[in-house]
Design a protein around this motif. Structure first.
Motif, PDB file in Angstrom:
ATOM      1  N   UNK A  82       5.695   0.882  -7.663  1.00 21.98           N
ATOM      2  CA  UNK A  82       4.840   1.060  -6.480  1.00 21.98           C
ATOM      3  C   UNK A  82       4.518   2.522  -6.237  1.00 21.98           C
ATOM      4  N   UNK A  83       3.276   2.763  -5.843  1.00 23.52           N
ATOM      5  CA  UNK A  83       2.833   4.109  -5.479  1.00 23.52           C
ATOM      6  C   UNK A  83       1.533   3.955  -4.697  1.00 23.52           C
ATOM      7  N   UNK A  84       1.663   3.631  -3.401  1.00 26.09           N
ATOM      8  CA  UNK A  84       0.476   3.362  -2.596  1.00 26.09           C
ATOM      9  C   UNK A  84       0.688   3.826  -1.155  1.00 26.09           C
ATOM     10  N   UNK A  85      -0.414   4.020  -0.456  1.00 26.02           N
ATOM     11  CA  UNK A  85      -0.370   4.425   0.941  1.00 26.02           C
ATOM     12  C   UNK A  85      -0.246   3.199   1.832  1.00 26.02           C
ATOM     13  N   UNK A  86       0.664   3.281   2.800  1.00 24.28           N
ATOM     14  CA  UNK A  86       0.848   2.199   3.757  1.00 24.28           C
ATOM     15  C   UNK A  86       0.872   2.780   5.162  1.00 24.28           C
ATOM     16  N   UNK A  87       0.921   1.916   6.158  1.00 27.06           N
ATOM     17  CA  UNK A  87       1.009   2.359   7.548  1.00 27.06           C
ATOM     18  C   UNK A  87       2.295   3.149   7.796  1.00 27.06           C
ATOM     19  N   UNK A  88       3.256   2.992   6.901  1.00 26.58           N
ATOM     20  CA  UNK A  88       4.559   3.651   7.029  1.00 26.58           C
ATOM     21  C   UNK A  88       4.587   4.992   6.302  1.00 26.58           C
ATOM     22  N   UNK A  89       3.646   5.190   5.406  1.00 27.65           N
ATOM     23  CA  UNK A  89       3.629   6.373   4.557  1.00 27.65           C
ATOM     24  C   UNK A  89       3.488   5.959   3.107  1.00 27.65           C
ATOM     25  N   UNK A  90       3.682   6.905   2.196  1.00 30.00           N
ATOM     26  CA  UNK A  90       3.562   6.574   0.778  1.00 30.00           C
ATOM     27  C   UNK A  90       4.784   5.800   0.319  1.00 30.00           C
ATOM     28  N   UNK A  91       4.532   4.645  -0.282  1.00 34.67           N
ATOM     29  CA  UNK A  91       5.599   3.800  -0.809  1.00 34.67           C
ATOM     30  C   UNK A  91       5.755   4.096  -2.291  1.00 34.67           C
ATOM     31  N   UNK A  92       6.837   4.778  -2.610  1.00 33.90           N
ATOM     32  CA  UNK A  92       7.148   5.127  -3.997  1.00 33.90           C
ATOM     33  C   UNK A  92       8.662   5.191  -4.113  1.00 33.90           C
ATOM     34  N   UNK A  93       9.226   4.372  -4.978  1.00 33.80           N
ATOM     35  CA  UNK A  93      10.672   4.230  -5.055  1.00 33.80           C
ATOM     36  C   UNK A  93      11.286   5.139  -6.120  1.00 33.80           C
ATOM     37  N   UNK A  94      12.471   5.629  -5.819  1.00 30.76           N
ATOM     38  CA  UNK A  94      13.246   6.371  -6.805  1.00 30.76           C
ATOM     39  C   UNK A  94      13.783   5.389  -7.846  1.00 30.76           C
TER      40      UNK A  94
END
Length: 405
Positions: free
Chosen positions: A351-363
């Motif tokens: 995942x690497x996308x913009x959401x209402x929470x911020x950028x969703x990108x996992x370690x």
């Protein structure tokens, strides 16, 4: 999404979890079912409620936009929720029920690190992806599990911004007390915050744990008062924080500042304490903003407005994190173009996308890392104060003593 596409399970739960949903789903509608065990009742339901409410709103929004297209077919999302009554063991049994009997497609998380540590083992055992936004303990993500992903920043760093702020306050606090509950999140928090304070040149005069769900803090507060502590950092759940502050006022324990891991950004916190909430510092990884763009809601400010209209109370970072869970799974399903759990799991990991929470990108371990914003209640409103090593607003410091308010 109609109400008929949400399953709500009764509170009582037999040993074999022989439960039927209160409503049924139209059989002819192609659906992807997301399951979760959440705190609708019990000691931590006040914060736990953010998650089912956020899940429902996000699912409704995605379905209203046409649902998800997978393999040339359109699906609507549906929820199946159990009430774990704030009981960890019950939650584990319910997650087992969700994957082994109910055959839900994917899992959303509960609130609380203790709950997530236990329930994520179910997801791993059955190889069903779980995206959770309610547990931040490093323990959740240190076991090499492949099917758990978290939208909260690591608990070990929750007080990082607060500690940085302490070093820049005038006058600088000369003594600090660190008090943490004994659940998984707060143990992680305590383990890393103590050395962080010392490295920053702050004198830690107390570093103690208290039992989760404690209601009596008088002994700890008496020690704080006798040691004339300047700054008090407290990790715990919102109910514990409320009790702590009420008793601090009763005993007239007035340091230069209080800072907490939870509660302060919450509307309920301010309503419960009234003017006594003023001066309290807290933290959040999220504030509603038009700058946080989102595919389904437009932006975070729009999400916050819709949430408040629907539920009658303001969302905080728990709600935003919960909505991001649903969006993460939805985005991954479309990217994978399949409902195969392994392929969706791989898409979540990427995942690497913009959401209402911020950028969703996992370690690689499966967790997001976001900076905490230090906030403070000032005249009944939450104000951002410190972020990224610098003040972004005015801090009301030192705190006015209880006796002179």
């Amino acid at each position: 999404m109609s109400f008929n596409s949400i399953y709500f399970v009764p509170l009582a739960l037999a040993g074999l979890l022989a439960l039927a949903p209160l409503s049924t789903v139209q059989a002819e509608q192609a659906q992807i079912v997301l399951g979760a065990s959440v705190q609708l009742t019990g000691p931590i339901a006040n914060t736990g409620r953010y998650y089912p409410d956020a899940y429902k709103l996000a699912v409704e929004k995605i379905n209203a936009a046409g649902g998800l297209k997978v393999g040339g077919k359109t699906y609507k999302l549906a929820l199946k929720l159990y009430d774990n009554q704030s009981d960890v063991n019950l939650g584990v049994r319910q997650y087992t029920q969700l994957v082994s009997h109910d055959k839900v497609n994917f899992l959303l998380g509960p609130y609380g690190s203790n709950f997530t540590v236990a329930s994520s083992a179910v997801a791993e055992k059955y190889k069903v992806p779980m995206v959770e936004g309610g547990g931040a303990s490093d323990e959740i993500f240190s076991r090499g599990f492949k099917y758990i992903f978290g939208t909260l920043a690591p608990g070990s760093g929750y007080f990082r911004s607060t500690v940085a702020m302490l070093t820049k306050l005038h006058p600088k606090p000369t003594s600090v007390a660190l008090l943490c509950a004994d659940d998984s999140f707060d143990v992680t928090l305590q383990k890393h915050t103590g050395p962080m304070l010392e490295k920053a040149g702050l004198h830690v005069v107390m570093n103690q744990r208290y039992h989760t769900n404690s209601t009596d803090f008088s002994a700890l507060l008496s020690q704080i008062k006798s040691k004339k502590v300047d700054a008090i950092l407290v990790g715990g759940h919102e109910t514990e924080i409320l009790n702590f502050l009420r008793q601090a006022k009763s005993l007239n324990v007035s340091p230069k500042m209080y800072a907490f891991t939870v509660g302060v950004p919450s509307e309920d916190f301010r309503k419960a304490l009234g003017k006594d909430a003023d001066y309290a510092f807290g933290m959040t990884a999220w504030l509603p903003s038009k700058a946080l763009k989102d595919r389904w809601f437009g932006d975070a400010e729009s999400f916050a407005a819709e949430y408040k209209t629907k539920y009658g109370y303001e969302p905080d970072y728990h709600a935003a994190s919960g909505a991001a869970e649903v969006e993460t799974i939805a985005n991954a399903i479309e990217k994978a173009n399949t409902l195969d759990p392994k392929k969706v799991r791989d898409a979540i990991a990427a995942s690497n996308f913009d959401s209402l929470y911020g950028r969703v990108k996992f370690s690689p371990s499966g967790q997001i890392d976001l900076d905490q914003i230090v906030v403070q209640v000032q005249s009944g409103a939450v104000r951002p104060v410190f972020k990224g090593g610098a003040f972004i607003g005015h801090a009301q410091y030192p705190m006015r003593p209880w006796s002179s308010r």
